[in-house]
Scaffold this motif. Structure first.
Motif, PDB file in Angstrom:
ATOM      1  N   ALA A 284      31.131  31.323  33.942  1.00  0.00           N
ATOM      2  CA  ALA A 284      32.102  32.301  34.447  1.00  0.00           C
ATOM      3  C   ALA A 284      31.706  32.738  35.863  1.00  0.00           C
ATOM      4  O   ALA A 284      30.519  32.849  36.179  1.00  0.00           O
ATOM      5  CB  ALA A 284      32.177  33.510  33.521  1.00  0.00           C
ATOM      6  N   ASP A 285      32.708  32.960  36.708  1.00  0.00           N
ATOM      7  CA  ASP A 285      32.466  33.371  38.087  1.00  0.00           C
ATOM      8  C   ASP A 285      32.981  34.775  38.379  1.00  0.00           C
ATOM      9  O   ASP A 285      32.426  35.491  39.207  1.00  0.00           O
ATOM     10  CB  ASP A 285      33.158  32.402  39.047  1.00  0.00           C
ATOM     11  CG  ASP A 285      32.744  30.956  38.809  1.00  0.00           C
ATOM     12  OD1 ASP A 285      31.575  30.639  39.056  1.00  0.00           O
ATOM     13  OD2 ASP A 285      33.597  30.162  38.363  1.00  0.00           O
ATOM     14  N   ILE A 286      34.069  35.147  37.739  1.00  0.00           N
ATOM     15  CA  ILE A 286      34.739  36.428  37.971  1.00  0.00           C
ATOM     16  C   ILE A 286      35.035  37.053  36.615  1.00  0.00           C
ATOM     17  O   ILE A 286      35.439  36.359  35.681  1.00  0.00           O
ATOM     18  CB  ILE A 286      36.042  36.241  38.764  1.00  0.00           C
ATOM     19  CG1 ILE A 286      35.747  35.555  40.110  1.00  0.00           C
ATOM     20  CG2 ILE A 286      36.745  37.575  39.002  1.00  0.00           C
ATOM     21  CD1 ILE A 286      36.994  35.103  40.843  1.00  0.00           C
ATOM     22  N   PHE A 287      34.845  38.372  36.501  1.00  0.00           N
ATOM     23  CA  PHE A 287      35.137  39.070  35.255  1.00  0.00           C
ATOM     24  C   PHE A 287      36.358  39.960  35.422  1.00  0.00           C
ATOM     25  O   PHE A 287      36.417  40.784  36.342  1.00  0.00           O
ATOM     26  CB  PHE A 287      33.958  39.953  34.829  1.00  0.00           C
ATOM     27  CG  PHE A 287      32.746  39.184  34.377  1.00  0.00           C
ATOM     28  CD1 PHE A 287      32.818  38.280  33.334  1.00  0.00           C
ATOM     29  CD2 PHE A 287      31.522  39.368  34.994  1.00  0.00           C
ATOM     30  CE1 PHE A 287      31.702  37.577  32.904  1.00  0.00           C
ATOM     31  CE2 PHE A 287      30.399  38.677  34.579  1.00  0.00           C
ATOM     32  CZ  PHE A 287      30.484  37.775  33.536  1.00  0.00           C
ATOM     33  N   GLU A 288      37.345  39.804  34.535  1.00  0.00           N
ATOM     34  CA  GLU A 288      38.400  40.804  34.437  1.00  0.00           C
ATOM     35  C   GLU A 288      37.857  41.922  33.559  1.00  0.00           C
ATOM     36  O   GLU A 288      37.471  41.693  32.410  1.00  0.00           O
ATOM     37  CB  GLU A 288      39.657  40.217  33.802  1.00  0.00           C
ATOM     38  CG  GLU A 288      40.788  41.235  33.759  1.00  0.00           C
ATOM     39  CD  GLU A 288      41.867  40.897  32.752  1.00  0.00           C
ATOM     40  OE1 GLU A 288      43.030  40.842  33.154  1.00  0.00           O
ATOM     41  OE2 GLU A 288      41.543  40.705  31.565  1.00  0.00           O
ATOM     42  N   THR A 289      37.824  43.143  34.086  1.00  0.00           N
ATOM     43  CA  THR A 289      37.113  44.214  33.406  1.00  0.00           C
ATOM     44  C   THR A 289      37.839  45.546  33.506  1.00  0.00           C
ATOM     45  O   THR A 289      38.564  45.804  34.470  1.00  0.00           O
ATOM     46  CB  THR A 289      35.693  44.368  34.002  1.00  0.00           C
ATOM     47  OG1 THR A 289      35.011  45.460  33.377  1.00  0.00           O
ATOM     48  CG2 THR A 289      35.746  44.612  35.499  1.00  0.00           C
ATOM     49  N   ASP A 290      37.616  46.401  32.506  1.00  0.00           N
ATOM     50  CA  ASP A 290      38.131  47.768  32.531  1.00  0.00           C
ATOM     51  C   ASP A 290      37.147  48.734  33.171  1.00  0.00           C
ATOM     52  O   ASP A 290      37.477  49.909  33.361  1.00  0.00           O
ATOM     53  CB  ASP A 290      38.442  48.245  31.098  1.00  0.00           C
ATOM     54  CG  ASP A 290      39.782  47.749  30.593  1.00  0.00           C
ATOM     55  OD1 ASP A 290      40.674  47.495  31.432  1.00  0.00           O
ATOM     56  OD2 ASP A 290      39.956  47.617  29.367  1.00  0.00           O
ATOM     57  N   ILE A 291      35.936  48.270  33.478  1.00  0.00           N
ATOM     58  CA  ILE A 291      34.914  49.162  34.032  1.00  0.00           C
ATOM     59  C   ILE A 291      34.329  48.576  35.325  1.00  0.00           C
ATOM     60  O   ILE A 291      33.123  48.389  35.448  1.00  0.00           O
ATOM     61  CB  ILE A 291      33.794  49.437  33.003  1.00  0.00           C
ATOM     62  CG1 ILE A 291      33.250  48.124  32.417  1.00  0.00           C
ATOM     63  CG2 ILE A 291      34.300  50.352  31.898  1.00  0.00           C
ATOM     64  CD1 ILE A 291      32.004  48.335  31.553  1.00  0.00           C
ATOM     65  N   PRO A 292      35.183  48.311  36.317  1.00  0.00           N
ATOM     66  CA  PRO A 292      34.699  47.659  37.541  1.00  0.00           C
ATOM     67  C   PRO A 292      33.649  48.456  38.299  1.00  0.00           C
ATOM     68  O   PRO A 292      32.741  47.873  38.889  1.00  0.00           O
ATOM     69  CB  PRO A 292      35.976  47.496  38.369  1.00  0.00           C
ATOM     70  CG  PRO A 292      36.895  48.566  37.865  1.00  0.00           C
ATOM     71  CD  PRO A 292      36.615  48.647  36.399  1.00  0.00           C
ATOM     72  N   VAL A 293      33.753  49.786  38.289  1.00  0.00           N
ATOM     73  CA  VAL A 293      32.807  50.567  39.088  1.00  0.00           C
ATOM     74  C   VAL A 293      31.416  50.580  38.473  1.00  0.00           C
ATOM     75  O   VAL A 293      30.441  50.940  39.139  1.00  0.00           O
ATOM     76  CB  VAL A 293      33.302  52.016  39.308  1.00  0.00           C
ATOM     77  CG1 VAL A 293      34.641  52.018  40.017  1.00  0.00           C
ATOM     78  CG2 VAL A 293      33.394  52.786  38.005  1.00  0.00           C
ATOM     79  N   ARG A 294      31.314  50.169  37.209  1.00  0.00           N
ATOM     80  CA  ARG A 294      29.988  50.046  36.595  1.00  0.00           C
ATOM     81  C   ARG A 294      29.519  48.595  36.556  1.00  0.00           C
ATOM     82  O   ARG A 294      28.357  48.300  36.809  1.00  0.00           O
ATOM     83  CB  ARG A 294      30.013  50.645  35.183  1.00  0.00           C
ATOM     84  CG  ARG A 294      30.002  52.178  35.211  1.00  0.00           C
ATOM     85  CD  ARG A 294      29.971  52.788  33.824  1.00  0.00           C
ATOM     86  NE  ARG A 294      31.320  53.061  33.345  1.00  0.00           N
ATOM     87  CZ  ARG A 294      31.594  53.759  32.250  1.00  0.00           C
ATOM     88  NH1 ARG A 294      30.609  54.231  31.511  1.00  0.00           N
ATOM     89  NH2 ARG A 294      32.837  53.979  31.881  1.00  0.00           N
ATOM     90  N   LEU A 295      30.426  47.689  36.267  1.00  0.00           N
ATOM     91  CA  LEU A 295      30.042  46.281  36.167  1.00  0.00           C
ATOM     92  C   LEU A 295      29.824  45.642  37.534  1.00  0.00           C
ATOM     93  O   LEU A 295      28.849  44.903  37.737  1.00  0.00           O
ATOM     94  CB  LEU A 295      31.111  45.508  35.394  1.00  0.00           C
ATOM     95  CG  LEU A 295      30.889  43.999  35.237  1.00  0.00           C
ATOM     96  CD1 LEU A 295      29.540  43.703  34.594  1.00  0.00           C
ATOM     97  CD2 LEU A 295      32.027  43.376  34.440  1.00  0.00           C
TER      98      LEU A 295
END
Length: 314
Positions: A284-295
């Motif tokens: 994986a290169d990019i994560f779709e996430t609900d917590i971008p400011v932490r991840l």
């Protein structure tokens, strides 16, 4: 009663203005490709991972509603991130940014978005992740596209605006350098590519068989990010196939790992860092996430992203 409501609204507006003034002084983690070819280069696979994130609905959190420009700025002040957003059509044909087809969950309104004009929707206020009313309005897609220029990459989900319509909007704004589309089928991907061959798309490719099928469409791999799944597959051959074609792989974490943080099952995201990095090991290169400011900051805490073309803290 009216006096109480007025004072409450005034306090909310005063608090928002103070926060907005403070936020305006903070630099943004900018991703700013200048051409469609630049965007394709940013998102291509170059033999090594540069993990960063795509903020689901822009990265909402307490005080910052989903699909809202102040929320987008809050996210970019803290991490490099693409922003996934949701276009919805209004009664009078405008396009606003809102995830749900109805208003109750995320706004002060009631009913279907499609039953209200843009002027009526602009009178509503958005709610944050805890259901608290904020001072923020629902933006239009045009407003967000113009705001994003020079700041980030927008990822437009479909909702009730067709692939071809979204492609025409990107073309009209001359935004191929920083606006891409989520596409649900290879047939739609072909249609978009015919409208504008410079547009980049996020296309679901969860298996090697699907990768081989996409390869037969004739769409260059430089035009896509391959979304491999909300539960990233364990088949290393899939990631290898996509990487050999020069494309990057996006994996969703909003429906599993992110939930451990959101629900408070872990005290700190670093407790499950190994879980995220296991997906990087798969490919994986990019994560779709609900917590971008932490991840996001955890993924590029060595500031390697700042050494990449078109990534800048400014």
């Amino acid at each position: 009663m009216k006096t109480t409501l007025y004072l409450s609204s005034l306090l909310l507006l005063t608090s928002w203005m103070a926060g907005a003034q403070e936020a305006a002084t903070k630099p943004l983690h900018r991703i700013h490709p200048q051409t469609a070819q630049d965007l394709q280069a940013v998102l291509s696979f170059k033999g090594q991972h540069l993990p960063f994130v795509s903020a689901h609905r822009g990265g909402p959190t307490k005080g910052f509603p989903e699909n809202c420009i102040p929320t987008f700025e809050h996210t970019l002040q803290r991490t490099f991130s693409m922003l996934e957003i949701d276009p919805r059509r209004t009664k009078d044909g405008a396009i606003v940014i809102l995830h749900d087809a109805t208003l109750e969950r995320t706004t002060t309104g009631k009913g279907k978005v499609l039953d209200f004009t843009l002027e009526e929707l602009k009178k509503l206020r958005l709610k944050d992740t805890e259901g608290q009313v904020t001072a923020f309005q629902m933006p239009t897609l045009d407003e967000v596209i113009e705001w994003a220029r020079g700041k980030t990459v927008l990822v437009l989900d479909q909702k009730d605006v067709t692939p071809v319509e979204r492609a025409e909007i990107v073309t009209r704004h001359k935004a191929e350098a920083y606006v891409m589309l989520i596409i649900s089928s290879f047939k739609d991907a072909v249609a978009v590519h015919k409208v504008n061959p410079d547009i980049v798309m996020e296309v679901m490719i969860p298996t090697v068989a699907k990768a081989e099928e996409f390869d037969q469409t004739g769409i260059p791999w430089r035009n896509i990010i391959a979304f491999v799944g909300h539960t990233p597959p364990q088949d290393v051959a899939l990631y290898d196939f996509i990487h050999r074609k020069g494309a990057s792989c996006m994996a969703g974490t909003s429906r599993h790992l992110d939930l451990k943080v959101i629900r408070g099952e872990v005290a700190d995201i670093q407790e499950i860092e190994e879980g995220y990095r296991s997906f990087l090991s798969l490919g994986a290169d990019i994560f779709e996430t609900d917590i971008p400011v932490r991840l996001g900051p955890m993924l590029h805490k060595d500031e390697a992203a700042l050494k990449q073309p078109f990534f800048e803290l400014k």
